[in-house]
Design a protein around this motif. Structure first.
Motif, PDB file in Angstrom:
ATOM      1  N   ARG A 195      15.451 -37.960  16.425  1.00  0.00           N
ATOM      2  CA  ARG A 195      15.922 -36.962  17.602  1.00  0.00           C
ATOM      3  C   ARG A 195      17.522 -37.442  18.117  1.00  0.00           C
ATOM      4  O   ARG A 195      18.287 -36.432  18.486  1.00  0.00           O
ATOM      5  N   LYS A 232      10.176 -28.853   5.935  1.00  0.00           N
ATOM      6  CA  LYS A 232       9.660 -27.581   6.911  1.00  0.00           C
ATOM      7  C   LYS A 232       8.527 -27.183   7.025  1.00  0.00           C
ATOM      8  O   LYS A 232       8.034 -26.675   8.076  1.00  0.00           O
ATOM      9  N   GLU A 233       7.711 -26.967   5.662  1.00  0.00           N
ATOM     10  CA  GLU A 233       6.341 -26.523   5.680  1.00  0.00           C
ATOM     11  C   GLU A 233       5.519 -27.400   6.413  1.00  0.00           C
ATOM     12  O   GLU A 233       4.550 -27.107   7.072  1.00  0.00           O
ATOM     13  N   SER A 269       6.108 -29.580   8.871  1.00  0.00           N
ATOM     14  CA  SER A 269       6.331 -29.406  10.156  1.00  0.00           C
ATOM     15  C   SER A 269       5.630 -28.113  10.781  1.00  0.00           C
ATOM     16  O   SER A 269       4.946 -28.082  11.826  1.00  0.00           O
ATOM     17  N   ARG A 270       5.830 -26.904  10.134  1.00  0.00           N
ATOM     18  CA  ARG A 270       5.053 -25.872  10.613  1.00  0.00           C
ATOM     19  C   ARG A 270       3.668 -25.798  10.467  1.00  0.00           C
ATOM     20  O   ARG A 270       3.125 -25.602  11.569  1.00  0.00           O
ATOM     21  N   LYS A 309       2.047 -28.287  13.265  1.00  0.00           N
ATOM     22  CA  LYS A 309       2.641 -28.320  14.720  1.00  0.00           C
ATOM     23  C   LYS A 309       1.396 -28.319  15.784  1.00  0.00           C
ATOM     24  O   LYS A 309       1.578 -28.993  16.851  1.00  0.00           O
ATOM     25  N   SER A 323       4.694 -33.496  12.916  1.00  0.00           N
ATOM     26  CA  SER A 323       5.461 -32.125  13.030  1.00  0.00           C
ATOM     27  C   SER A 323       6.887 -32.285  13.421  1.00  0.00           C
ATOM     28  O   SER A 323       7.676 -31.688  12.810  1.00  0.00           O
ATOM     29  N   GLU A 324       7.152 -32.973  14.589  1.00  0.00           N
ATOM     30  CA  GLU A 324       8.266 -33.158  15.103  1.00  0.00           C
ATOM     31  C   GLU A 324       9.373 -33.631  14.290  1.00  0.00           C
ATOM     32  O   GLU A 324      10.456 -33.572  13.885  1.00  0.00           O
ATOM     33  N   ASN A 370      10.491 -31.921  11.111  1.00  0.00           N
ATOM     34  CA  ASN A 370      11.266 -30.912  11.567  1.00  0.00           C
ATOM     35  C   ASN A 370      12.656 -31.564  11.538  1.00  0.00           C
ATOM     36  O   ASN A 370      13.557 -31.031  10.987  1.00  0.00           O
ATOM     37  N   ALA A 397      13.882 -32.313   7.964  1.00  0.00           N
ATOM     38  CA  ALA A 397      14.176 -30.864   7.367  1.00  0.00           C
ATOM     39  C   ALA A 397      15.620 -30.533   7.546  1.00  0.00           C
ATOM     40  O   ALA A 397      16.375 -30.004   6.875  1.00  0.00           O
ATOM     41  N   ARG A 398      15.717 -30.976   8.776  1.00  0.00           N
ATOM     42  CA  ARG A 398      17.084 -30.485   9.414  1.00  0.00           C
ATOM     43  C   ARG A 398      18.359 -31.367   8.746  1.00  0.00           C
ATOM     44  O   ARG A 398      19.168 -30.945   8.303  1.00  0.00           O
TER      45      ARG A 398
END
Length: 367
Positions: free
Chosen positions: A58, A106-107, A109-110, A113, A120-121, A124, A127-128
């Motif tokens: 984060r 990304k998948e 994370s989706r 969720k 999930s976080e 994400n 993926a970033r």
């Protein structure tokens, strides 16, 4: 002297857009997995460590790192011939690998969720990171008047299904070997700036810390795997005979793939003053030692047959590539390749059978 594969002119999908390399065992793959199993993972035993890693993700330490400063703003036509082709190949494979990670994370994370918001976080954020890496590499390719159509890759590449535990083994090793690949190139060029042919390499020190954090995340996930079946609520037993066999297989697969790829693309490493054989050996040994912190065993890379057999596989692989490029009839190629493939499999099996190093008995306590 390491002999590399002779490079040819890149194929194009359209003007300025490079056609993806043909999918083989050595090209970066796109993966999918059992998302329901991931949602059911019991992370309670590792929650403190996972939350600490999520906080690091984060914080996004590299949010201002991937900037194309004035050093990139020049003509790169002086990088030409075999060096240019080899460098573009390096950029393409690296970009495809990072983009593959982005799609998978990304998948995940989706899909997680609602079922597992902590994971999930984390996925994400990872993926970033992978998207940044892929985008930066693709912009570097554009400096050589080429780029990859990432939407085309998304729609047209084959997706390989791996069970969740395989994904955890494979991605952990991919991230850790990625760290050592990047940091060793960075350290070499820091000592030998005369070989700094392109400013991308200056970004590797902070870049590889992303790889390290991702690897640490998957190391924590490894300890969350249940004993049998992902619906199990019993404490995981990651250190059983089945896990040990698979970890051994994935270690060897990653190291063999790295060896074949480095020797196949020796021209690139030589262009920046790196000896491919020494580099390959160092990357594998460092990654193997790092894996000792996560796996109950590692490979015995000091065994006299270990690197000899991997390099034999590389030589056979180069011969296979030469046969593939020849104009001989397909049936002739098939017959010529069979004994070479059999020899590669034989070397792989002989290397797999080398007694591994039991890391659990060495440290005594699992942390």
């Amino acid at each position: 002297m390491v002999k590399s594969l002779e490079n040819s002119k890149p194929e194009l999908l359209k003007q300025g857009v490079k056609a993806p390399v043909r999918e083989t065992l050595l090209t970066p793959r796109f993966y999918t997995t059992d998302f329901e199993a991931a949602a059911q993972l019991d992370i309670s035993a590792q929650e403190t460590e996972l939350l600490a890693i999520v906080e690091e993700l984060r914080a996004d330490y590299n949010r201002h790192h991937f900037v194309r400063d004035e050093e990139f703003q020049q003509c790169w036509d002086h990088i030409d011939g075999e060096t240019r082709v080899a460098f573009i190949d390096f950029l393409e494979r690296s970009c495809t690998s990072e983009f593959s990670g982005f799609l998978l994370f990304k998948e995940l994370s989706r899909r997680l969720k609602n079922g597992n918001p902590i994971l999930s976080e984390a996925f994400n954020f990872m993926a970033r990171d992978e998207a940044r890496h892929a985008g930066f590499l693709n912009k570097s390719m554009a400096d050589f008047n080429l780029s990859l159509d990432l939407s085309y890759l998304t729609q047209n590449r084959t997706y390989t299904f791996f069970p969740l535990e395989w994904i955890i083994y494979a991605v952990y090793l991919s991230e850790k070997i990625g760290y050592w690949r990047y940091i060793l190139v960075y350290r070499h060029l820091e000592k030998h700036p005369e070989h700094q042919i392109y400013p991308l390499f200056r970004k590797f020190e902070s870049w590889c810390q992303d790889e390290n954090r991702h690897g640490d995340f998957f190391k924590a996930l490894l300890r969350c795997l249940p004993t049998s079946g992902f619906a199990s609520t019993q404490p995981q037993l990651w250190n059983n005979w089945r896990a040990r066999l698979w970890m051994r297989f994935f270690l060897l697969s990653v190291f063999a793939t790295h060896t074949l790829t480095v020797f196949e693309r020796a021209t690139f490493y030589q262009s920046i003053g790196i000896d491919p054989r020494e580099y390959n050996t160092r990357v594998i040994q460092e990654t193997n030692n790092t894996a000792a912190r996560a796996f109950p065993l590692i490979l015995n890379t000091n065994h006299p047959e270990f690197f000899r057999r991997l390099e034999q596989c590389s030589e056979l692989n180069l011969k296979l590539a030469e046969i593939n490029k020849s104009a001989r009839p397909k049936i002739v190629k098939f017959c010529q390749k069979l004994p070479l493939i059999a020899s590669i499999i034989g070397h792989f099996l002989q290397t797999y059978l080398i007694k591994p190093v039991d890391t659990e008995s060495l440290r005594g306590t699992v942390y």
